[in-house]
Design a protein around this motif. Structure first.
Motif, PDB file in Angstrom:
ATOM      1  N   LYS A 361      51.745  53.357  27.978  1.00  0.00           N
ATOM      2  CA  LYS A 361      52.696  52.738  27.241  1.00  0.00           C
ATOM      3  C   LYS A 361      52.417  51.357  27.617  1.00  0.00           C
ATOM      4  O   LYS A 361      52.587  50.281  26.700  1.00  0.00           O
ATOM      5  CB  LYS A 361      54.073  53.121  27.694  1.00  0.00           C
ATOM      6  N   ASP A 381      40.627  54.160  27.066  1.00  0.00           N
ATOM      7  CA  ASP A 381      41.328  55.376  27.412  1.00  0.00           C
ATOM      8  C   ASP A 381      40.567  56.907  27.191  1.00  0.00           C
ATOM      9  O   ASP A 381      39.724  57.100  26.228  1.00  0.00           O
ATOM     10  CB  ASP A 381      42.601  55.545  26.704  1.00  0.00           C
ATOM     11  N   ASP A 397      35.945  58.230  29.579  1.00  0.00           N
ATOM     12  CA  ASP A 397      36.527  58.026  31.128  1.00  0.00           C
ATOM     13  C   ASP A 397      36.195  56.676  31.710  1.00  0.00           C
ATOM     14  O   ASP A 397      34.932  56.461  31.636  1.00  0.00           O
ATOM     15  CB  ASP A 397      35.937  59.237  32.155  1.00  0.00           C
ATOM     16  N   ALA A 398      36.938  55.772  31.938  1.00  0.00           N
ATOM     17  CA  ALA A 398      36.650  54.607  32.411  1.00  0.00           C
ATOM     18  C   ALA A 398      35.899  54.202  33.679  1.00  0.00           C
ATOM     19  O   ALA A 398      35.554  53.432  34.146  1.00  0.00           O
ATOM     20  CB  ALA A 398      37.725  53.446  32.357  1.00  0.00           C
ATOM     21  N   ASN A 420      47.868  54.917  35.070  1.00  0.00           N
ATOM     22  CA  ASN A 420      49.142  55.470  35.878  1.00  0.00           C
ATOM     23  C   ASN A 420      48.512  55.883  37.199  1.00  0.00           C
ATOM     24  O   ASN A 420      49.564  56.467  37.795  1.00  0.00           O
ATOM     25  CB  ASN A 420      49.818  56.678  35.048  1.00  0.00           C
ATOM     26  N   ARG A 444      47.385  46.778  37.935  1.00  0.00           N
ATOM     27  CA  ARG A 444      48.656  47.192  37.903  1.00  0.00           C
ATOM     28  C   ARG A 444      48.776  48.284  39.122  1.00  0.00           C
ATOM     29  O   ARG A 444      47.952  49.186  39.379  1.00  0.00           O
ATOM     30  CB  ARG A 444      49.173  48.069  36.757  1.00  0.00           C
TER      31      ARG A 444
HETATM   32  P1  ADP Z   1      52.185  53.875  31.292  1.00  0.00           P
HETATM   33  O1  ADP Z   1      53.054  54.701  29.983  1.00  0.00           O
HETATM   34  O2  ADP Z   1      53.097  53.756  32.208  1.00  0.00           O
HETATM   35  O3  ADP Z   1      51.419  52.933  30.993  1.00  0.00           O
HETATM   36  P2  ADP Z   1      50.647  56.255  31.115  1.00  0.00           P
HETATM   37  O4  ADP Z   1      50.621  57.637  31.947  1.00  0.00           O
HETATM   38  O5  ADP Z   1      51.529  56.513  29.679  1.00  0.00           O
HETATM   39  O6  ADP Z   1      51.433  55.144  31.791  1.00  0.00           O
HETATM   40  O7  ADP Z   1      49.307  55.635  30.832  1.00  0.00           O
HETATM   41  C1  ADP Z   1      48.360  55.786  31.489  1.00  0.00           C
HETATM   42  C2  ADP Z   1      47.091  55.942  30.651  1.00  0.00           C
HETATM   43  O8  ADP Z   1      45.846  55.840  31.638  1.00  0.00           O
HETATM   44  C3  ADP Z   1      46.779  57.211  29.952  1.00  0.00           C
HETATM   45  O9  ADP Z   1      46.729  56.980  28.543  1.00  0.00           O
HETATM   46  C4  ADP Z   1      45.591  57.730  30.625  1.00  0.00           C
HETATM   47  O10 ADP Z   1      45.015  58.689  29.514  1.00  0.00           O
HETATM   48  C5  ADP Z   1      44.788  56.621  30.892  1.00  0.00           C
HETATM   49  N1  ADP Z   1      43.786  56.859  32.028  1.00  0.00           N
HETATM   50  C6  ADP Z   1      44.150  57.478  33.274  1.00  0.00           C
HETATM   51  N2  ADP Z   1      43.001  57.707  33.964  1.00  0.00           N
HETATM   52  C7  ADP Z   1      41.934  57.072  33.059  1.00  0.00           C
HETATM   53  C8  ADP Z   1      40.385  56.836  33.269  1.00  0.00           C
HETATM   54  N3  ADP Z   1      39.868  57.426  34.122  1.00  0.00           N
HETATM   55  N4  ADP Z   1      39.961  56.454  32.217  1.00  0.00           N
HETATM   56  C9  ADP Z   1      40.476  56.124  31.036  1.00  0.00           C
HETATM   57  N5  ADP Z   1      41.820  56.357  30.846  1.00  0.00           N
HETATM   58  C10 ADP Z   1      42.632  56.789  31.847  1.00  0.00           C
END
Ligand code: ADP
Ligand code: ZN
Length: 568
Positions: A361, A381, A397-398, A420, A444
């Motif tokens: 989000k 993402d 995967d970042a 997150n 963040r």
């Molecule tokens: P918020 O809504 O508070 O931003 P979310 O949990 O919706 O939190 O968003 C976190 C995003 O980060 C998710 O879409 C998740 O897929 C992504 N994410 C988490 N770990 C990784 C990673 N290692 N690589 C890429 N994306 C990631």
């Protein structure tokens, strides 16, 4: 059943838990005493009186003598034996019959009764209570807000439906809590909604709406609501909220602004009258690598440089301070002067390139903000964002460094790390800093305690969800417009303490004593004077605008008292 478990839970929390530990140690000491007496008993019986007893008999003897039961079935018949038995009896009286019950009463019974008396289900504020803040719902943002209110000495009450939570807040943190269903009209009267200064509502969206409607039926006290879904903002306004805050949107914008190399106008930290306090990234300005004297910022724009901020650390520069590309300068002046500076440093937005790691989000809100400027960006993402049909992200995967390199991280100018999970954020910060030492990283922090780790990993800015939310709410309360605050840096205003009247700024030794710097002086009826020279005389009625970290602000309060300046 719920009550019994709640009472039991009391003993597993806070001070009661600590006391339970003391009780354990004491019981262990008593056990040791019994064992020592039992051994001595056997030894003395054998060597003084030639009688042999088992160890169990020894323990039995020690316990009966210590508790003064004294059945008389096993007794000494020698003087030394009598003396030993008398000593055991006296120690039993002291340790078992005096200290133990006393300890149990003072460590457990008294605090428990006190706690029961303090918590009244029919919590009501005195009828003459006014100007208090009401906070409905407790979460990390509410907690950070509470911290702000405490340091501003503003009285508040938290209202929660969770009985356990209310007990915990009261006992462990000494916070005033009213517990009850928020749909209970009587509760609203008991917490004096009508005479409150502000009401913050921080529940689920349906409950937020319901509560706003109920409060509006009673009074006109201003309400600020934190909406969970930005789509619901209008509904909350319709229900009677004066301010509706979407933290997702604000955090997205916040991260977006921080990651771009846009100019100072986008980075206004605070404002007092016409005075604006702003920060500007040195990177991508002609000042990078120059000393403050060479940069001639004041001569060219009229702006005063009040500080340099590097990785969350604020320092006051001298004329020889070199402006490192990774730092920010904090400036004070008017909006016009800032515009002038932007013309000097103006970067073309389209030259920028921002990577956004995490398309949740908040990541999505940051992308929407960048769409707006517009600044080019790339979203990465590991999964598709089901709620977004606007953005296309690279799926992967970042934490995979290859993926980042292939996507062009080495050419990017800014990076927003917004997953997150804080440990993922720390990892991504570190690996991106390694891949591109020049990149501007905004990370963040989902939890306040990870802010430092993210800075240590190489982030230029860390944005903590909870404290951004709390600062926005505090600004609403203080009727301040600014929404842009830097983590770990506060700008605050105080009435000139009496002890400083007649001195000049240098003689006041404010910086030496507290670490705070005077950013501006407010003299009654005129505009604030930014960056006053050290020989400026301080006169009664003036207000000081100061900058420092929260610890330094506390230090100022300690040294010079708590006279807050009135709101403008
Ligand atoms: P918020 O809504 O508070 O931003 P979310 O949990 O919706 O939190 O968003 C976190 C995003 O980060 C998710 O879409 C998740 O897929 C992504 N994410 C988490 N770990 C990784 C990673 N290692 N690589 C890429 N994306 C990631
Ligand atoms: Zn999106």
């Amino acid at each position: 059943m719920k009550t019994i478990s709640a009472e039991l839970a009391y003993f597993l929390r806070g001070r009661a838990k600590q006391n339970l530990k003391i009780l354990w140690y004491y019981s262990f000491f008593l056990l040791l005493l019994v064992l020592v007496y039992a051994s001595l008993f056997r030894y003395l019986m054998l060597h003084l009186e030639g009688r042999e007893y088992s160890f169990i008999a020894g323990v039995y003897w020690a316990i009966t003598v210590m508790t003064t039961l004294g059945f008389g079935d096993i007794t000494f018949h020698t003087d030394l034996g009598y003396i030993f038995a008398a000593l055991v009896t006296i120690s039993g009286v002291v340790f078992l019959l005096i200290i133990l019950p006393f300890g149990l009463i003072s460590l457990f019974l008294a605090p428990w009764i006190e706690q029961r008396l303090r918590y009244r289900p029919g919590f009501a504020l005195p009828a003459d209570t006014s100007d208090h803040v009401l906070i409905f719902g407790i979460n990390p943002t509410a907690r950070a807000l509470i911290h702000n209110l405490e340091s501003l000495a503003i009285p508040f009450v938290v209202i929660t439906e969770d009985y356990q939570e209310s007990l915990r807040l009261e006992e462990e943190e000494g916070i005033r809590v009213a517990c009850g269903p928020v749909s209970d009209k009587k509760l609203l009267y008991r917490i004096r909604v009508a005479s409150a200064r502000y009401i913050f509502v921080n529940l689920s969206d349906p409950k937020n709406v319901n509560l706003c409607l109920m409060i509006r039926a009673i009074c006109k006290t201003p309400i600020a609501v934190i909406a969970n879904d930005p789509e619901h903002l209008d509904l909350m306004h319709l229900a009677g909220a004066n301010k509706v805050v979407s933290l997702t949107r604000i955090l997205g914008r916040y991260l977006g602004i921080r990651a771009t190399t846009q100019g100072a106008l986008a980075h206004i930290i605070d404002s007092f009258g016409r005075l604006r306090i702003a920060e500007i990234p040195v990177n991508c300005t002609p000042f990078a690598g120059q000393t403050l004297e060479q940069a001639e910022i004041r001569q060219r724009t009229g702006l005063a440089v009040i500080g340099v901020l590097e990785r969350g650390v604020f320092t006051v520069p001298s004329k020889d301070t070199v402006l490192a590309p990774s730092s920010m300068v904090v400036l004070a002046g008017t909006r016009e002067q800032l515009t002038q500076l932007e013309q000097l440093t103006g970067e073309q937005a389209e030259d920028d390139m921002i990577f956004i790691l995490g398309h949740g989000k908040i990541g999505c809100a940051a992308a929407k903000f960048l769409d707006h400027i517009p600044v080019p960006y790339l979203l990465i993402d590991q999964t598709e964002n089901q709620n977004c049909d606007k953005h296309i992200s690279v799926i992967g995967d970042a934490t995979n460094c290859q993926l980042l390199r292939k996507s062009g991280i080495e050419q990017a100018k800014g990076l927003i790390v917004t997953t997150n999970d804080d440990s993922t954020n720390v990892f991504l910060t570190l690996s991106s800093r390694h891949a591109n030492p020049q990149i501007r990283i905004v990370a963040r922090a989902n939890r306040e305690e990870n802010v430092e780790q993210l800075y240590a990993a190489g982030a230029d800015f860390v944005v903590s969800n909870a404290s951004v939310g709390a600062n926005i709410l505090t600004n609403i309360l203080e009727s301040k417009e600014s929404i842009f605050l830097t983590e770990g840096l506060t700008i605050f205003r105080r009435l000139l303490p009496d002890t400083l009247v007649g001195k000049n700024i240098e003689e006041s030794r404010i910086r030496q004593l507290t670490g705070c710097s005077v950013v501006a002086l407010e003299i009654k009826g005129s505009e604030p004077l930014p960056s006053p020279p050290p020989d400026t005389r301080l006169e009664s009625g003036m207000k000081l605008v100061l900058i420092g970290n929260p610890h330094q602000e506390e230090e100022f309060t300690l040294k010079f008292g708590n006279k807050r300046g009135a709101k403008s």
